[in-house]
Design an enzyme around this catalytic site. Structure first.
Site, PDB file in Angstrom:
ATOM      1  N   ARG A  24       0.819  -1.213   0.000  1.00  0.00           N
ATOM      2  CA  ARG A  24       0.000   0.000   0.000  1.00  0.00           C
ATOM      3  C   ARG A  24       0.854   1.264   0.000  1.00  0.00           C
ATOM      4  O   ARG A  24       0.445   2.293  -0.555  1.00  0.00           O
ATOM      5  CB  ARG A  24      -0.961  -0.023   1.185  1.00  0.00           C
ATOM      6  CG  ARG A  24      -2.088  -1.030   1.002  1.00  0.00           C
ATOM      7  CD  ARG A  24      -3.009  -1.122   2.183  1.00  0.00           C
ATOM      8  NE  ARG A  24      -4.151  -1.980   1.886  1.00  0.00           N
ATOM      9  CZ  ARG A  24      -5.045  -2.368   2.766  1.00  0.00           C
ATOM     10  NH1 ARG A  24      -4.944  -1.968   4.032  1.00  0.00           N
ATOM     11  NH2 ARG A  24      -6.049  -3.148   2.415  1.00  0.00           N
ATOM     12  N   LYS A  60     -20.511 -18.400   0.929  1.00  0.00           N
ATOM     13  CA  LYS A  60     -21.938 -18.237   1.180  1.00  0.00           C
ATOM     14  C   LYS A  60     -22.611 -17.298   0.188  1.00  0.00           C
ATOM     15  O   LYS A  60     -22.077 -16.238  -0.136  1.00  0.00           O
ATOM     16  CB  LYS A  60     -22.161 -17.705   2.600  1.00  0.00           C
ATOM     17  CG  LYS A  60     -21.728 -18.662   3.703  1.00  0.00           C
ATOM     18  CD  LYS A  60     -22.046 -18.084   5.074  1.00  0.00           C
ATOM     19  CE  LYS A  60     -21.668 -19.055   6.186  1.00  0.00           C
ATOM     20  NZ  LYS A  60     -21.996 -18.512   7.522  1.00  0.00           N
ATOM     21  N   GLY A  96     -10.002 -10.502  -0.912  1.00  0.00           N
ATOM     22  CA  GLY A  96      -8.853 -11.111  -0.243  1.00  0.00           C
ATOM     23  C   GLY A  96      -8.469 -12.472  -0.772  1.00  0.00           C
ATOM     24  O   GLY A  96      -7.300 -12.727  -1.081  1.00  0.00           O
ATOM     25  N   GLY A 144     -13.751  -4.140   0.910  1.00  0.00           N
ATOM     26  CA  GLY A 144     -15.152  -3.760   1.047  1.00  0.00           C
ATOM     27  C   GLY A 144     -15.601  -2.722   0.046  1.00  0.00           C
ATOM     28  O   GLY A 144     -16.716  -2.806  -0.488  1.00  0.00           O
TER      29      GLY A 144
END
Length: 386
Positions: free
Chosen positions: A34, A191, A340, A363
């Site tokens: 980063r 999921k 990820g 996110g």
């Protein structure tokens, strides 16, 4: 959005929000990806003659409590080495920091300040008072309305987007708003419930929607197939059936790789979907199903990838994700990948150079794909149109 690269920054106080939330181990940075990603932005501002003040968060400290273990001081030292120039560090900065044009100072962790997480207006105004130009270069935090990402942009004299943030937005918009067709999305994960918003958005926008991982098991069962004791969400079966009947084509696997135990040493056995036994666990797609997906990718114009096809961390169940990764990397398509597990797979199989754009945003990447409004992007758009 205004772009930093279009502004005259000479002699200006420029406050840049970066994402320096780097992994730390024993007080040292274990991965400086980063930091390296932000270097072009910082160098451009310094070259333009700006007095550069940089802020970021690190970890999840309790607001109002200074936690030395989550201090950005080590980041300032690492940044100085990468930039090959001095980088100041301001432990106390919210009331003002003296920075000369052509110099750079890193502020202490924004999350040490009370009001950061709740986008406190008074705190945001104090941040805005530190600059002539606010630059948001931290796409990974764009889905959060916080003082250092959203509030400050409302009150700074000028608010614009940095090159790193714009690269991410441009790539995502190219993939979703103006894609080369066919547009193929690959969504894996354990999921359906955690990816439901994403699936429901993509099914209306893409030509092919490929599902993998535990999500594929739910779709297999929804289509009437035996899945043994595989991971599955029975309460999502009706939703899976509705998505299968939607506008996008969702290919249902014809063969899978199964095991009896969820264990790293478990050998994988290829079975036609009709041969799955009651005590089998599906942990990867089979070679015929993967080849069908590779053929879809080969004829695609744009590919969006989020999530592996199987338990790629286990050798016996890695083949599907590896073949998929290599197919995307070798295809003449515009490809964007994020998440990820996806990044881990890209690293494991060494295909990064073949992916058009790799998002590290987590996110924010998912919420953008879901079509949600990202507060830190929306405020920059609003300021530009004001």
């Amino acid at each position: 959005m205004l772009r930093m690269t279009d502004l005259d920054l000479a002699g200006k106080r420029v406050l840049i929000r970066e994402d320096f939330n780097v992994p730390m181990k024993n007080g040292a940075i274990s991965d400086d990806t980063r930091l390296r990603a932000a270097l072009p932005t910082l160098r451009a501002a310094l070259k333009a003659g700006a007095a550069v003040l940089v802020m970021s968060h690190l970890g999840r400290p309790k607001e109002g409590v200074v936690d030395p273990a989550q201090s950005l001081a080590p980041v300032a030292e690492a940044l100085a080495k990468l930039l090959e120039r001095p980088v100041g560090f301001a432990a106390e900065w919210i009331d003002g920091v003296a920075v000369a044009p052509g110099s750079i100072t890193l502020c202490e962790n924004t999350r040490f300040l009370v009001g950061e997480g709740k986008d406190d207006e008074a705190l945001a105004r104090r941040m805005a008072a530190l600059c002539d130009v606010f630059v948001n270069d931290a796409f990974a935090t764009a889905h959060r309305a916080q003082a250092s990402t959203h509030g400050v942009a409302k009150f700074a004299p000028v608010a614009c987007a940095g090159p790193l943030l714009m690269a991410e937005v441009d790539a995502l918009r190219q993939a979703l708003d103006e894609p080369r067709r066919p547009l193929v999305a690959i969504v894996g994960g354990s999921k359906v419930s955690t990816k439901l918003d994403l699936l429901e958005t993509l099914v209306t926008r893409v030509d092919q929607l490929v599902v993998g991982g535990g999500i594929a098991n739910t779709f297999l069962k929804a289509a009437g197939h035996e899945i043994g004791k595989s991971l599955c969400e029975d309460d999502m079966l009706d939703i899976a059936r509705r998505l299968i009947d939607g506008d996008a084509h969702i290919p249902i696997p014809s063969d899978v790789v199964v095991g009896k135990r969820f264990d790293e040493g478990e050998p994988g056995t290829v079975k036609a979907i009709a041969e799955v036994a009651a005590d089998d666990m599906i942990m990867d797609l089979g070679p015929d199903s993967v080849q069908a997906l590779c053929d879809i990718i080969a004829s695609a114009g744009t590919v969006v990838w989020n999530g592996p096809l199987g338990v790629f961390e286990f050798p016996g169940f890695a083949a599907g994700t590896e073949k998929l990764a290599r197919a995307i990397a070798s295809a003449e398509v515009f490809s964007i990948a994020g998440g990820g597990d996806t990044l881990a797979a890209i690293a494991q199989f060494g295909v990064a150079n073949g992916i058009s754009y790799i998002s590290t945003a987590g996110g924010a990447f998912l919420e953008f794909l879901e079509g949600k409004t990202l507060p830190a992007i929306a405020v920059l758009d609003a300021r530009a149109g004001a």
